[in-house]
Scaffold this motif. Sequence first.
Motif, PDB file in Angstrom:
ATOM      1  N   CYS A 150       0.832  -1.204   0.000  1.00 53.49           N
ATOM      2  CA  CYS A 150       0.000   0.000   0.000  1.00 53.49           C
ATOM      3  C   CYS A 150       0.863   1.248   0.000  1.00 53.49           C
ATOM      4  N   ASN A 151       0.604   2.128  -0.956  1.00 52.79           N
ATOM      5  CA  ASN A 151       1.276   3.423  -1.055  1.00 52.79           C
ATOM      6  C   ASN A 151       0.518   4.463  -0.254  1.00 52.79           C
ATOM      7  N   ASN A 199       1.393   7.409  -0.011  1.00 49.76           N
ATOM      8  CA  ASN A 199       1.543   8.673  -0.697  1.00 49.76           C
ATOM      9  C   ASN A 199       1.915   9.785   0.276  1.00 49.76           C
ATOM     10  N   ARG A 257      -4.535   8.638   4.226  1.00 50.63           N
ATOM     11  CA  ARG A 257      -4.587   7.511   3.301  1.00 50.63           C
ATOM     12  C   ARG A 257      -4.056   6.242   3.943  1.00 50.63           C
ATOM     13  N   HIS A 266       0.602   4.741 -10.059  1.00 50.89           N
ATOM     14  CA  HIS A 266      -0.141   5.906  -9.589  1.00 50.89           C
ATOM     15  C   HIS A 266      -1.432   6.082 -10.358  1.00 50.89           C
ATOM     16  N   GLU A 304      -3.953   3.492  -9.320  1.00 54.38           N
ATOM     17  CA  GLU A 304      -4.485   3.759  -7.985  1.00 54.38           C
ATOM     18  C   GLU A 304      -5.441   4.937  -7.965  1.00 54.38           C
ATOM     19  N   GLN A 305      -5.120   5.954  -8.745  1.00 53.35           N
ATOM     20  CA  GLN A 305      -6.025   7.116  -8.807  1.00 53.35           C
ATOM     21  C   GLN A 305      -7.439   6.667  -9.136  1.00 53.35           C
ATOM     22  N   ILE A 310      -8.979   3.930  -6.442  1.00 51.22           N
ATOM     23  CA  ILE A 310      -9.444   4.497  -5.166  1.00 51.22           C
ATOM     24  C   ILE A 310     -10.728   5.274  -5.379  1.00 51.22           C
ATOM     25  N   ASP A 357      -9.614  -1.576  -4.058  1.00 58.30           N
ATOM     26  CA  ASP A 357      -8.253  -1.731  -3.568  1.00 58.30           C
ATOM     27  C   ASP A 357      -7.433  -2.421  -4.637  1.00 58.30           C
ATOM     28  N   THR A 358      -6.131  -2.143  -4.650  1.00 61.24           N
ATOM     29  CA  THR A 358      -5.277  -2.846  -5.603  1.00 61.24           C
ATOM     30  C   THR A 358      -4.264  -3.718  -4.871  1.00 61.24           C
TER      31      THR A 358
END
Lengths: 341, 341
Positions: free
Chosen positions: A98-99, A101, A106, B82, B85-86, B89, B94-95
């Motif tokens: 999990c990022n 960021n 988050r 990124h 995920e953008q 989310i 979830d990834t």
Amino acid sequence: MPRPTIQDVARAAGVSKSTVSRVLNGVEDYVDANTRRQVEKAIAELEYRPNALARSLITKRSLAVGLLISDVANAFYHPVIHGVEQIAIEAGYDTFLCNTNYEVERGLHFIRSLMSKNVDGVLIMSSSVSDEWIAELARHNVPTVALDWKPNISEGPLGVIAVDFAAGIQQAVEHLVNLGHCRFVHVAGPLNLPTSLLRYEAFLRALAWHDIPAADVALLEGNLQFEGGQRVLTRLLELSPRPTAVFAANDLTALGLISGARERGLRIPDDLSVVGLDDIALADQSSPPLTTIRLPKLEIGRSAMQMLLTLMHSDGAACPVHEALVKSSFVERQSTAAPRS
Amino acid sequence: MPRPTIQDVARAAGVSKSTVSRVLNGVEDYVDANTRRQVEKAIAELEYRPNALARSLITKRSLAVGLLISDVANAFYHPVIHGVEQIAIEAGYDTFLCNTNYEVERGLHFIRSLMSKNVDGVLIMSSSVSDEWIAELARHNVPTVALDWKPNISEGPLGVIAVDFAAGIQQAVEHLVNLGHCRFVHVAGPLNLPTSLLRYEAFLRALAWHDIPAADVALLEGNLQFEGGQRVLTRLLELSPRPTAVFAANDLTALGLISGARERGLRIPDDLSVVGLDDIALADQSSPPLTTIRLPKLEIGRSAMQMLLTLMHSDGAACPVHEALVKSSFVERQSTAAPRS
DNA sequence: GCCTGCTCTGGGAGCGGTTTCAGAAACCGC
DNA sequence: GCGGTTTCTGAAACCGCTCCCAGAGCAGGC
């Protein structure tokens, strides 16, 4: 067609699902060799694969752990991730990366998500940690290992990988002082993070050892990212007297500083000596190659996951907070030199 | 103490679990305003969070997708991740990020693991894909989007993000030819990957357009990684006649070539012009800054996830393979120059 | 012949949710 | 006052699996 269930296998093999379950979990449990073979045949033919969800719903273990990092793009994490995965895969665990960021909010979102997915443990490697995260995990008794974080919590299955920055910083300072530097600046990470202050203080202590007073050491705040280093260079140049050596909280910041310096026509290391921290893969590819303090990143990942395994398996037994210490070391390259004056 | 269940909430609020479930899912369903408030109060007090496993066991959707990449350390993936995920989310998904480590076997392991966890879809961005992966996913009807892969399979909920390398390669070749180069070499990715051949052929086509025969174009095999580039440089130097310009299958390889060249005292671009592909963040920080072909990485991630969402929602409806095309473009920096002779 | 113990197997409850179905209560028009 | 909606709620089945428990068959000892 939908995936076959254990029931389908049972039907195909002419046994009950209890029996299928027994051969699946293959423990030392009575099951006739013939029946076993039949069941295995049915499993193979149907390409049956057990539903992990149903399984962990009842067993309460998911064979999965969460791994929180600030950002995949931060090269510091790459060896860490590899280390974690090495141990995890070996032990049959999956990792959920999990990022955060760099955002506390988050991170909390991910922690909740991980908990709702019943992960067996969580590794917190993100630089911006919140006590709230740890508290949430501890409250629900989720085994947790954090990197470089002094927990306020003493209960709960918690482990900590502490980093001994002092040794590496000491050597770096010695190196700089020997070169003749006497005006320093530290570009820290976000100052609300305890670790930022720890590094700064270790730097000050090492300098004090060489009779350099804190007054001669400027402090600037970065964000542990490349562009933060680029940006902060402007403020660095406004300092008076101009520092001759900068110690950055991490390599990304250091490389950002170098990049910013180049843009303004400054020469590294002649006009400014730069020392980083982490020793990411890029560090020795940059120009000039970065003098830095090395962290044993692969080892951090491996021992964190190792510790988490211990925590998860010794479940229940209310143990004190586990702790492991990893060392830092100095790596001299070409971003440092004697000051010009 | 263990996490509270829906039953606990029901008890605390003095209702049945059906009712709690109704307010949880908050759909347009009859539930009295008073009861709703009471249930919400109980939820808040107990800090109840639904068990995602139990939930998806019955609903058959997990609100999670898998994302397979070759290696987190490959910077190409950072913007891609990124981007994914953008969108993910935003849509409440979830990834699960999985590093195949360039190994087909390991990818298959992850795919099975993901399927057993009932992910709603899978994104395959790993460079070393196997048809077996896609087949496994298609057979079980898991929506899948692959990057730069011509599927042999036409059934199943499959999407493809195709990359139009031709445009960028064309421009790069034009640039090199205009500089006066006439002996070329291509350092490809593993030659068993279709995409490796596609890039090579596009390169040949572009050269043919300028009347340069395939015979004047050497082919070397790399592995898409930095050290592969370093290693292959030795073989490049043995070529006779020595090529004056090299086109690498990706930036990592190109940077490895540059690094290897520096070690041997070669000067880039004077002794050898180098062109990469990807335009990773490092590319303009390297020295010399890398001339390369840019791929819209963030967009690749975003549109892949977008396509996956479409696939997942239009479920059942046996649609043909979706396809999206992204463009490449040429970025001139300083790793290319006129040949010396 | 009966009891004990061992090996093997199936039935069924339950994990924590969702969803169908049916029924209770309130409201409505006539 | 009565049938028919509409609004609200609970009981119970079910998702796919594990695991406890009971029971069947068989061997061996007395």
